[in-house]
Design a protein around this motif. Structure first.
Motif, PDB file in Angstrom:
ATOM      1  N   ASP A 152     -40.642 -91.473 -41.585  1.00 16.72           N
ATOM      2  CA  ASP A 152     -41.698 -91.866 -42.542  1.00 16.72           C
ATOM      3  C   ASP A 152     -42.511 -93.098 -42.164  1.00 16.72           C
ATOM      4  OD1 ASP A 152     -41.254 -89.862 -44.222  1.00 16.72           O
ATOM      5  OD2 ASP A 152     -40.015 -90.938 -45.487  1.00 16.72           O
ATOM      6  N   PRO A 153     -42.066 -94.198 -41.680  1.00 22.56           N
ATOM      7  CA  PRO A 153     -42.754 -95.312 -41.352  1.00 22.56           C
ATOM      8  C   PRO A 153     -43.511 -94.674 -40.031  1.00 22.56           C
ATOM      9  CG  PRO A 153     -40.598 -96.024 -41.630  1.00 22.56           C
ATOM     10  CD  PRO A 153     -40.523 -94.631 -41.947  1.00 22.56           C
ATOM     11  N   VAL A 154     -43.020 -94.173 -39.065  1.00 25.14           N
ATOM     12  CA  VAL A 154     -43.870 -93.627 -37.862  1.00 25.14           C
ATOM     13  C   VAL A 154     -44.712 -92.736 -38.163  1.00 25.14           C
ATOM     14  CG1 VAL A 154     -43.434 -92.512 -35.722  1.00 25.14           C
ATOM     15  CG2 VAL A 154     -41.834 -94.102 -36.210  1.00 25.14           C
ATOM     16  N   LEU A 155     -44.647 -91.994 -39.141  1.00 20.57           N
ATOM     17  CA  LEU A 155     -45.553 -90.841 -39.554  1.00 20.57           C
ATOM     18  C   LEU A 155     -46.899 -91.617 -40.447  1.00 20.57           C
ATOM     19  CD1 LEU A 155     -43.311 -87.825 -40.955  1.00 20.57           C
ATOM     20  CD2 LEU A 155     -44.992 -87.719 -38.926  1.00 20.57           C
ATOM     21  N   ALA A 156     -46.414 -92.630 -41.187  1.00 18.91           N
ATOM     22  CA  ALA A 156     -47.339 -93.223 -41.744  1.00 18.91           C
ATOM     23  C   ALA A 156     -48.343 -94.113 -40.847  1.00 18.91           C
ATOM     24  CB  ALA A 156     -46.878 -94.340 -42.788  1.00 18.91           C
ATOM     25  N   LYS A 157     -47.847 -94.531 -39.783  1.00 19.46           N
ATOM     26  CA  LYS A 157     -48.792 -95.187 -38.666  1.00 19.46           C
ATOM     27  C   LYS A 157     -49.345 -94.249 -37.997  1.00 19.46           C
ATOM     28  CE  LYS A 157     -45.996 -99.451 -38.138  1.00 19.46           C
ATOM     29  NZ  LYS A 157     -45.024-100.335 -37.159  1.00 19.46           N
ATOM     30  N   LEU A 158     -48.817 -93.091 -37.750  1.00 18.90           N
ATOM     31  CA  LEU A 158     -49.491 -92.077 -36.800  1.00 18.90           C
ATOM     32  C   LEU A 158     -50.858 -91.477 -37.838  1.00 18.90           C
ATOM     33  CD1 LEU A 158     -49.004 -90.941 -34.094  1.00 18.90           C
ATOM     34  CD2 LEU A 158     -47.597 -88.842 -35.089  1.00 18.90           C
ATOM     35  N   GLN A 159     -50.531 -91.407 -39.296  1.00 17.81           N
ATOM     36  CA  GLN A 159     -51.649 -90.875 -40.266  1.00 17.81           C
ATOM     37  C   GLN A 159     -52.590 -92.109 -40.022  1.00 17.81           C
ATOM     38  OE1 GLN A 159     -50.677 -90.607 -44.277  1.00 17.81           O
ATOM     39  NE2 GLN A 159     -51.804 -88.702 -44.292  1.00 17.81           N
ATOM     40  N   ASP A 160     -52.311 -93.274 -40.151  1.00 21.34           N
ATOM     41  CA  ASP A 160     -53.313 -94.208 -39.941  1.00 21.34           C
ATOM     42  C   ASP A 160     -54.053 -94.126 -38.767  1.00 21.34           C
ATOM     43  OD1 ASP A 160     -52.433 -95.367 -42.386  1.00 21.34           O
ATOM     44  OD2 ASP A 160     -51.382 -97.056 -41.638  1.00 21.34           O
ATOM     45  N   ASN A 161     -53.573 -94.030 -37.692  1.00 20.30           N
ATOM     46  CA  ASN A 161     -54.375 -93.855 -36.438  1.00 20.30           C
ATOM     47  C   ASN A 161     -55.428 -92.547 -36.466  1.00 20.30           C
ATOM     48  OD1 ASN A 161     -53.630 -96.096 -34.279  1.00 20.30           O
ATOM     49  ND2 ASN A 161     -51.685 -95.499 -35.351  1.00 20.30           N
ATOM     50  N   VAL A 162     -54.612 -91.417 -36.951  1.00 18.91           N
ATOM     51  CA  VAL A 162     -55.452 -90.292 -37.002  1.00 18.91           C
ATOM     52  C   VAL A 162     -56.748 -90.364 -38.040  1.00 18.91           C
ATOM     53  CG1 VAL A 162     -55.440 -88.018 -37.742  1.00 18.91           C
ATOM     54  CG2 VAL A 162     -53.637 -88.809 -36.205  1.00 18.91           C
ATOM     55  N   LEU A 163     -56.594 -90.922 -38.959  1.00 19.30           N
ATOM     56  CA  LEU A 163     -57.552 -91.038 -40.133  1.00 19.30           C
ATOM     57  C   LEU A 163     -58.711 -92.061 -39.469  1.00 19.30           C
ATOM     58  CD1 LEU A 163     -55.646 -91.541 -43.703  1.00 19.30           C
ATOM     59  CD2 LEU A 163     -57.264 -89.491 -42.907  1.00 19.30           C
ATOM     60  N   TYR A 164     -58.171 -93.170 -39.055  1.00 17.68           N
ATOM     61  CA  TYR A 164     -59.225 -94.201 -38.425  1.00 17.68           C
ATOM     62  C   TYR A 164     -60.046 -93.430 -37.464  1.00 17.68           C
ATOM     63  CZ  TYR A 164     -60.931 -98.923 -37.249  1.00 17.68           C
ATOM     64  OH  TYR A 164     -61.839 -99.751 -37.343  1.00 17.68           O
ATOM     65  N   LEU A 165     -59.458 -92.683 -36.396  1.00 15.15           N
ATOM     66  CA  LEU A 165     -60.305 -92.102 -35.478  1.00 15.15           C
ATOM     67  C   LEU A 165     -61.126 -91.043 -36.209  1.00 15.15           C
ATOM     68  CD1 LEU A 165     -57.654 -91.356 -32.622  1.00 15.15           C
ATOM     69  CD2 LEU A 165     -59.872 -92.648 -32.509  1.00 15.15           C
ATOM     70  N   LYS A 166     -60.702 -90.406 -37.125  1.00 17.46           N
ATOM     71  CA  LYS A 166     -61.390 -89.552 -37.767  1.00 17.46           C
ATOM     72  C   LYS A 166     -62.858 -90.007 -38.339  1.00 17.46           C
ATOM     73  CE  LYS A 166     -61.501 -86.031 -41.784  1.00 17.46           C
ATOM     74  NZ  LYS A 166     -60.487 -85.373 -42.818  1.00 17.46           N
ATOM     75  N   ASN A 168     -64.035 -92.766 -37.545  1.00 21.74           N
ATOM     76  CA  ASN A 168     -64.663 -93.653 -36.524  1.00 21.74           C
ATOM     77  C   ASN A 168     -64.638 -93.283 -35.126  1.00 21.74           C
ATOM     78  OD1 ASN A 168     -65.200 -96.523 -38.400  1.00 21.74           O
ATOM     79  ND2 ASN A 168     -63.099 -95.834 -38.676  1.00 21.74           N
ATOM     80  N   LEU A 169     -65.239 -92.349 -34.943  1.00 23.68           N
ATOM     81  CA  LEU A 169     -65.305 -91.755 -33.754  1.00 23.68           C
ATOM     82  C   LEU A 169     -66.239 -92.470 -32.721  1.00 23.68           C
ATOM     83  CD1 LEU A 169     -64.855 -87.858 -34.110  1.00 23.68           C
ATOM     84  CD2 LEU A 169     -63.269 -89.217 -32.982  1.00 23.68           C
ATOM     85  N   ASN A 170     -65.553 -93.670 -32.640  1.00 25.81           N
ATOM     86  CA  ASN A 170     -66.486 -94.463 -31.663  1.00 25.81           C
ATOM     87  C   ASN A 170     -65.672 -95.392 -30.711  1.00 25.81           C
ATOM     88  OD1 ASN A 170     -66.026 -96.404 -33.354  1.00 25.81           O
ATOM     89  ND2 ASN A 170     -67.835 -95.935 -34.699  1.00 25.81           N
ATOM     90  N   ALA A 171     -66.323 -96.348 -30.168  1.00 23.63           N
ATOM     91  CA  ALA A 171     -65.613 -97.117 -29.214  1.00 23.63           C
ATOM     92  C   ALA A 171     -64.909 -98.242 -30.091  1.00 23.63           C
ATOM     93  CB  ALA A 171     -66.659 -97.606 -28.177  1.00 23.63           C
ATOM     94  N   ARG A 172     -65.638 -98.900 -31.119  1.00 21.23           N
ATOM     95  CA  ARG A 172     -64.937 -99.593 -31.747  1.00 21.23           C
ATOM     96  C   ARG A 172     -63.646 -99.081 -32.485  1.00 21.23           C
ATOM     97  NH1 ARG A 172     -68.443-101.689 -36.545  1.00 21.23           N
ATOM     98  NH2 ARG A 172     -66.404-102.897 -36.820  1.00 21.23           N
ATOM     99  N   ALA A 173     -63.271 -97.729 -32.797  1.00 25.43           N
ATOM    100  CA  ALA A 173     -62.395 -97.278 -33.156  1.00 25.43           C
ATOM    101  C   ALA A 173     -61.084 -97.409 -32.350  1.00 25.43           C
ATOM    102  CB  ALA A 173     -62.362 -95.923 -33.662  1.00 25.43           C
ATOM    103  N   ILE A 174     -61.345 -97.101 -30.826  1.00 18.46           N
ATOM    104  CA  ILE A 174     -60.517 -97.014 -29.940  1.00 18.46           C
ATOM    105  C   ILE A 174     -60.016 -98.486 -29.550  1.00 18.46           C
ATOM    106  CG2 ILE A 174     -60.284 -96.789 -27.345  1.00 18.46           C
ATOM    107  CD1 ILE A 174     -59.938 -94.216 -29.037  1.00 18.46           C
ATOM    108  N   THR A 175     -60.982 -99.516 -29.652  1.00 17.21           N
ATOM    109  CA  THR A 175     -60.480-100.927 -29.629  1.00 17.21           C
ATOM    110  C   THR A 175     -59.614-101.337 -30.668  1.00 17.21           C
ATOM    111  OG1 THR A 175     -62.676-101.467 -28.649  1.00 17.21           O
ATOM    112  CG2 THR A 175     -61.559-103.159 -29.291  1.00 17.21           C
ATOM    113  N   ALA A 176     -59.855-100.754 -31.751  1.00 22.74           N
ATOM    114  CA  ALA A 176     -58.911-101.284 -32.934  1.00 22.74           C
ATOM    115  C   ALA A 176     -57.567-100.697 -32.793  1.00 22.74           C
ATOM    116  CB  ALA A 176     -59.759-101.045 -34.253  1.00 22.74           C
ATOM    117  N   ILE A 177     -57.468 -99.529 -32.513  1.00 26.76           N
ATOM    118  CA  ILE A 177     -56.192 -98.593 -32.409  1.00 26.76           C
ATOM    119  C   ILE A 177     -55.434 -99.479 -31.122  1.00 26.76           C
ATOM    120  CG2 ILE A 177     -55.271 -96.524 -31.748  1.00 26.76           C
ATOM    121  CD1 ILE A 177     -57.569 -95.175 -33.509  1.00 26.76           C
TER     122      ILE A 177
END
Length: 213
Positions: A152-166, A168-177
């Protein structure tokens, strides 16, 4: 034997557990056989989950090296990996629950049948075998649940990254991730290692049961 277990598994949707065991016994399949089969299924589901999480990690790693137009395509692939990982995690939980159901039924039946012995020496020997099997099973289920608890903790972090990319599909998103990636990488590798330990415990338990333990 697995095909028989799968076939009669349908009975659990329409009938009681007792009827299921009774029917399986008519085919020469005892509770211990069902337990071994379900442990093997749980082991397989953990192996599948390992691969799904590993794929998601590799996908995210590759994405962090991308600039420009390929990002949305990679986001879609990562989102698919996340959904596959989530489904694999659910299968692991279901398999563990199925293992525990039949294990508890087996131990209850075995314990009740000890009272039927007229020979005290044989009863004591059978009781020792029961306690040893329960001990091995306790190690197994503890290892399975410890690995599952990390999903669950891994899935939660994975979901955070997916949502953030969704969002913020731009260079700033990649930098943050990229800043979060190292932590996620450690978590996924730790989860994979825990699952490897659980798989090894499953193999030991199956071997012991098949050798008459």
């Amino acid at each position: 034997m697995k095909w028989l277990t799968l076939l009669f598994g349908v009975m659990l949707l329409t009938g009681c557990q007792t009827a299921y065991y009774s029917t399986m016994e008519k085919f020469g399949i005892e509770k211990r056989d069902i337990l071994v089969d379900r442990v093997d299924d749980a082991k397989d589901s953990q192996g599948e989950a390992q691969e799904e999480f590993r794929s998601a990690l590799e996908r995210l790693d590759a994405m962090l090296k991308i600039d420009g137009g390929e990002l949305e395509q990679q986001y879609n692939a990562l989102s698919d990996d996340y959904e596959s990982s989530k489904a694999a995690a659910e299968r692991v939980r279901e398999r563990i629950a199925e293992v525990d159901d039949v294990a508890q039924d087996l131990f209850d039946e075995w314990s009740d049948e000890l009272e039927q012995y007229s020979n005290d020496s044989m009863r004591r020997q059978s009781e020792r075998q029961l306690r040893e099997t329960e001990r091995r099973y306790a190690d197994l289920i503890r290892s399975m649940e410890r690995a599952a608890s990390k999903m669950d903790p891994v899935l939660a972090k994975l979901q955070d990254n997916v949502l953030y990319l969704k969002h913020n599909l731009n260079a700033r998103a990649i930098t943050a991730i990229r800043g979060e990636f190292d932590n996620l990488q450690v978590d996924i590798r730790d989860l994979i290692d825990e699952m490897e330990l659980a798989i090894a415990e499953s193999d030991k338990f199956i071997e012991a049961m098949n050798s008459g333990g």
